[in-house]
Structure formats: structure tokens, C-alpha cells
Design an enzyme around this catalytic site. Structure first.
Site, PDB file in Angstrom:
ATOM      1  N   HIS A  93      76.406 -28.253 -22.916  1.00  6.39           N
ATOM      2  CA  HIS A  93      75.296 -27.875 -22.017  1.00  6.39           C
ATOM      3  C   HIS A  93      74.944 -29.003 -21.062  1.00  6.39           C
ATOM      4  CE1 HIS A  93      71.141 -25.682 -21.766  1.00  6.39           C
ATOM      5  NE2 HIS A  93      71.505 -26.189 -20.597  1.00  6.39           N
ATOM      6  N   HIS A 128      69.340 -19.012 -22.820  1.00  7.90           N
ATOM      7  CA  HIS A 128      68.095 -19.765 -22.618  1.00  7.90           C
ATOM      8  C   HIS A 128      66.982 -18.812 -23.024  1.00  7.90           C
ATOM      9  CE1 HIS A 128      65.225 -22.127 -19.856  1.00  7.90           C
ATOM     10  NE2 HIS A 128      64.551 -21.045 -20.192  1.00  7.90           N
ATOM     11  N   HIS A 164      74.264 -29.870 -16.639  1.00  6.74           N
ATOM     12  CA  HIS A 164      74.115 -29.381 -15.265  1.00  6.74           C
ATOM     13  C   HIS A 164      74.762 -30.405 -14.348  1.00  6.74           C
ATOM     14  CE1 HIS A 164      71.265 -26.175 -16.389  1.00  6.74           C
ATOM     15  NE2 HIS A 164      70.939 -27.008 -17.365  1.00  6.74           N
ATOM     16  N   LEU A 165      75.863 -30.010 -13.713  1.00  3.09           N
ATOM     17  CA  LEU A 165      76.567 -30.941 -12.811  1.00  3.09           C
ATOM     18  C   LEU A 165      76.209 -30.676 -11.352  1.00  3.09           C
ATOM     19  CD1 LEU A 165      80.060 -31.193 -14.566  1.00  3.09           C
ATOM     20  CD2 LEU A 165      78.055 -32.679 -14.816  1.00  3.09           C
ATOM     21  N   ARG A 166      75.424 -29.630 -11.101  1.00  2.00           N
ATOM     22  CA  ARG A 166      74.806 -29.354  -9.790  1.00  2.00           C
ATOM     23  C   ARG A 166      75.784 -28.989  -8.682  1.00  2.00           C
ATOM     24  NH1 ARG A 166      70.272 -28.295 -12.309  1.00  2.00           N
ATOM     25  NH2 ARG A 166      68.919 -30.081 -12.783  1.00  2.00           N
ATOM     26  N   ASN A 191      73.832 -22.365 -12.895  1.00  2.00           N
ATOM     27  CA  ASN A 191      72.642 -22.195 -12.030  1.00  2.00           C
ATOM     28  C   ASN A 191      72.690 -23.154 -10.851  1.00  2.00           C
ATOM     29  OD1 ASN A 191      72.191 -24.425 -13.703  1.00  2.00           O
ATOM     30  ND2 ASN A 191      69.973 -24.118 -13.764  1.00  2.00           N
ATOM     31  N   HIS A 201      67.998 -34.717 -11.361  1.00  2.00           N
ATOM     32  CA  HIS A 201      67.226 -34.389 -10.156  1.00  2.00           C
ATOM     33  C   HIS A 201      67.168 -35.631  -9.278  1.00  2.00           C
ATOM     34  CE1 HIS A 201      65.913 -30.439 -11.430  1.00  2.00           C
ATOM     35  NE2 HIS A 201      65.550 -30.929 -12.604  1.00  2.00           N
ATOM     36  N   ASP A 207      71.345 -19.692 -17.966  1.00  3.59           N
ATOM     37  CA  ASP A 207      70.521 -20.847 -18.299  1.00  3.59           C
ATOM     38  C   ASP A 207      69.638 -21.301 -17.140  1.00  3.59           C
ATOM     39  OD1 ASP A 207      69.524 -23.008 -19.802  1.00  3.59           O
ATOM     40  OD2 ASP A 207      70.833 -24.331 -18.667  1.00  3.59           O
ATOM     41  N   ASP A 246      71.699 -30.940 -22.446  1.00  3.86           N
ATOM     42  CA  ASP A 246      70.995 -30.274 -21.339  1.00  3.86           C
ATOM     43  C   ASP A 246      70.746 -31.278 -20.203  1.00  3.86           C
ATOM     44  OD1 ASP A 246      69.740 -28.410 -19.767  1.00  3.86           O
ATOM     45  OD2 ASP A 246      67.904 -28.327 -20.952  1.00  3.86           O
TER      46      ASP A 246
HETATM   47 ZN   LIG Z   1      67.867 -23.837 -20.301  1.00  6.17          ZN
END
Ligand SMILES: [Zn+2]
Length: 445
Positions: A73, A192, A75-77, A107, A323, A165, A319
Site C-alpha cells: 500500500h 478502504h 501512493h506514488l502519485r 487514486n 504531499h 483507496d 500507506d
Molecule cells: Zn486509504
């Protein structure tokens, strides 16, 4: 093949006299480990193996060698939010944290909800990713919760599975249909869990701290009731679900009850839910401590720890949610949710839970790669013939989080400024050296 990364030279490395700990292989002893052409070629008593000509020598004396970690899990954006992170920086952060594979969430902007977007991402990973990356596609188009994606086509394009997610799959009928398609196309359905009607405009855990701070809260039941519902639907459809970032005691109970009934359900917990609690926000209302699900109470934290012990919680996942600095430098209520976690996962859990004797080291090492199996990926192991997926760690070394910056493009780490124990010195991922800690690399040269 469902993991993608850029081609790299297969490593020839001798790791000399490290304490090798691989719980699944039953290894817990000092060994020389020889990697040839990217695979584990030989294990031998300390100082018995010879480094072949041209091989790199890594001094393992006083250090620990583990099977590399796998994060289900992150987030590599990419695509669309490269100002937060990209495939290069995100996978450098992963390697610096001892991770040999990560699974990226869809996402993004655009959402990974159709085969062309996924195919482009796969190609980009083949050019840029320092460690293998797997991709989940979204369950619904644009994460809107209304129309299912073309799940079969996405599987064909390389999706490991599906998740919305960042948002729950709010409509039960949509989840039910996704589970029906899962039967045909396979792949995990990662969820999620949150009831938006209960979370409302909450920005932290609903409890005594939110009351004192006068902030809107997200109650634990927002998560646990959603889990209970989805476990019931998964049972009815005989589908397989994986619950993301469990945060609450009631959620651990909901998963335990579902497992006891025979539901095919697994779950993950994140280092930040295993270590600080919402009380940290009383000391400093720091936006780096704002994430979804939120930091909860000591009882919740203890329930997650107990869940790791008794097997209710299957794995640790970061996770990792980068940012940009300016996005987090706003009042707490307005800041986006999320903390980075790849570079601190092991050290945070080791410092807070292993050093004080709360959890055994072997259990933590196992849980940091167990996510692989849940997503149908091979488990890294230190065994002759296996691909070299390893991390070398100094358990004595202390370091201050953020003092020398991050490999990640983002700085929003909830452990920033903390002194942690346990430093990753080198990571070998998919047979290639993906990371060498600066000072360690100099000493080896
Ligand atoms: Zn999530």
C-alpha cells in the site's frame, strides 16, 4: 508478470558474516550470503565464502540481513501529481526503507481506471522504478463509486487487483458486483473502509482529544461498520477482500469475527497506527499527524499490536502518502490527509515495539513482507536459488528522521524529528543493488 521496474545489472555481492534472520526459512544465525547474477547462490558459515572476482563486498559484521520488505500500500502519485512524488523518488524511498517491492494505489490524476492509463504506467515503471512496482486499478471509474471499471481488461494489462483507496466502495451493490467479477478475473479487492456519513467533515479521531481541541472527529465505527458490511458481502459472494490500513479496536474485532466465520479476509496495519496515538496532537497540532484513518487511542493501538501477534492482522503496510510541503503548510483542518512512511517503517516499528520487548523482531520482519502473499506476489526469502531480495540493517544505529532529508520528494513524515533505532544500510531488490546508505557505501569502497 505483475511487477515492473527498470532493468538493472544483476548483482554479484558477498554479504559477510551478517546475522541472517528469515523466519519463514527458519534462519536465525550468522552467515555469509553470496549473491551471484542476482540470485542467492550460496549460504556459508561466517568468513568461509570467497567473493568472486568483481563481486561487491558488504560487511555484515554486527548487522542483520532480512528478506526484503514488501509494501502492499503506497501512493506514488503517478500519473498527474509528480510534484508530490514520482516513480523514481518513490521507489528510491522504498529501497532506502528496505523494501524490495511496493504496490501503488490508483487514486492518481487521471485515475488508473482503464487499460491505456495502466499500460502507460507500466511502461513508465519499466523505465524509472528502482524496485519492482505492482499496480492496483480502481474498482470504479474515476473513483466515483458508480460504475465498475473493465476489470478483466485491467487484469490483462497487469493490474494486481483493485481498490478505490482514498475512498470506500460506498454502494454495497457495486462491491457485490466487483466480487462477482473477481470470481472470473481474479486479483485482490483491497478496501478502504469508511462510512462517509459517519466520518462527515472529521479531521481526526473522534474522542476526548478531538473534544478538547474542538475539532470534528471521525468515529471508529465509521471504519468498523463498513468492514462488517463488506465481510458479509464477501462471504455471500465467496469473494476475497483485503482491508487496508486498519486503525480501530472495533475493526480488529470485525476482522477477527469474519475470519472465525471462514470469510476470505485479510488486513494490514500501518506503522503510524502502531506507534503514536491521537494524544500526539495535544503536543503539536502538526499536519504531518493528520491522516485517514486517523491516529486513534491507546486501546486501538494495543488492539492492532495484539492483532499482529495473534494473526488477525496479516501484514504491515505503510500507506506512504506523500504531499508537497505547501500543501501541508496550511491550518490543520484544511491540510490533506497522509504521512510518508517508506523510509521509516522498519525503524519506527523496531524502535517503538521491538526494542521495548512488545513484539519479537522475527514477527515484525515477517509482517513487513507478508503483504506479498496477500496480493499473489512471491514472498522474498533467503534461500539458495531464490532471487536476491534482501535488506541489510544496523539495529544499533540511531538516526534522526529527516535530518539528512529524504529520498522521497515529500517531507510530510509523521516521525520527522524523532530519533529512531535501526538503519537500512543496503537493499538488494529483484537481484540488483537498489540502495546503499551513503556512509556505508563509502566504507565499503
Ligand atoms: Zn486509504
Amino acid at each position: 508478470m505483475s511487477l515492473f521496474h527498470r532493468a538493472a545489472t544483476p548483482a554479484d555481492v558477498l554479504i559477510r558474516a551478517a546475522h541472517v534472520l528469515d523466519p519463514r526459512e527458519g534462519l536465525d544465525t550468522r552467515l555469509d550470503v553470496l549473491v551471484r547474477d542476482g540470485a542467492v547462490a550460496e549460504l556459508g558459515a561466517p568468513h568461509t565464502l570467497e567473493a568472486p572476482a568483481g563481486a561487491e563486498l558488504l560487511d555484515g559484521e554486527g548487522r542483520h540481513l532480512f528478506p526484503g520488505f514488501v509494501d502492499p500500500h503506497v501512493h506514488l502519485r503517478v500519473p498527474g501529481q509528480e510534484h508530490k512524488e514520482d516513480l523514481d523518488s518513490g521507489t528510491r524511498a522504498a529501497a532506502a526503507g528496505g523494501f524490495v517491492a511496493v504496490v501503488a494505489m490508483p487514486n492518481t490524476d487521471p485515475t488508473v481506471d482503464c487499460a491505456p492509463v495502466l499500460r502507460a504506467l507500466v511502461e513508465q515503471a519499466r523505465r524509472e522504478a528502482r524496485v519492482p512496482v505492482g499496480f492496483l486499478a480502481s474498482v470504479t471509474r474515476k473513483l466515483a463509486g458508480e460504475a465498475l471499471t473493465e476489470m478483466a481488461e485491467l487484469r490483462g494489462a497487469g493490474a494486481l487487483g483493485f481498490t478505490d483507496d482514498g475512498k470506500p466502495v460506498h454502494r454495497a451493490a457495486i462491491l457485490r458486483r466487483a466480487l462477482q467479477y473477481q470470481r472470473l478475473v481474479g486479483g485482490v479487492l483491497a478496501l478502504h473502509e469508511e462510512d462517509p456519513s459517519l466520518s462527515g467533515v472529521g479531521v481526526m479521531h473522534e474522542g476526548e482529544v478531538s473534544a478538547r481541541l474542538g475539532l470534528a472527529g471521525i468515529p471508529s465505527i465509521s471504519e468498523s461498520t463498513a468492514i462488517a458490511r463488506d465481510a458479509a458481502i464477501a462471504a455471500y459472494e465467496q469473494g476475497r477482500i483485503h482491508i487496508q490500513h486498519l486503525s480501530a479496536l472495533e475493526s480488529v474485532q470485525a476482522v477477527a469475527e469474519a475470519k472465525a466465520r471462514g470469510v476470505q479476509i485479510t488486513c494490514e496495519a500501518s506503522p503510524h497506527h502502531l506507534t503514536p496515538t491521537h494524544a500526539a496532537l495535544l503536543d503539536r497540532l502538526d499536519t504531518r499527524l493528520k491522516m485517514n484513518p486517523p491516529l486513534r487511542t491507546e486501546a486501538d493501538r494495543q488492539a492492532l499490536i495484539q492483532g499482529l501477534r495473534d494473526g488477525t492482522v496479516d501484514c504491515i503496510a505503510t500507506d506512504h502518502a506523500p504531499h508537497a510541503r505547501e500543501e501541508k503548510e496550511v491550518p490543520f483542518e484544511q491540510a490533506p490527509m497522509g504521512t510518508t512512511g517508506l523510509e521509516t517503517a522498519f525503524a519506527a516499528v523496531f524502535t517503538e515495539l521491538v526494542v521495548p520487548g512488545v513484539l519479537p523482531l522475527a514477527l515484525v520482519v515477517e509482517k513487513l513482507s507478508a503483504g506479498a502473499a496477500l496480493l499473489d506476489l512471491p514472498l522474498p526469502r533467503i534461500a539458495v536459488g531464490a532471487p536476491a531480495d534482501l535488506c541489510l540493517i544496523d539495529l544499533e544505529a540511531e538516526w534522526e528522521v529527516g535530518e539528512h532529508g529524504y529520498e522521497s520528494r515529500a517531507e510530510n513524515c509523521c516521525f520527522a524529528g524523532r530519533t529512531l533505532r535501526g538503519k537500512v544500510l543496503a537493499t538488494v531488490a529483484a537481484g540488483s543493488v537498489a540502495y546503499r546508505e551513503r556512509a556505508f557505501a563509502l566504507s565499503a569502497a
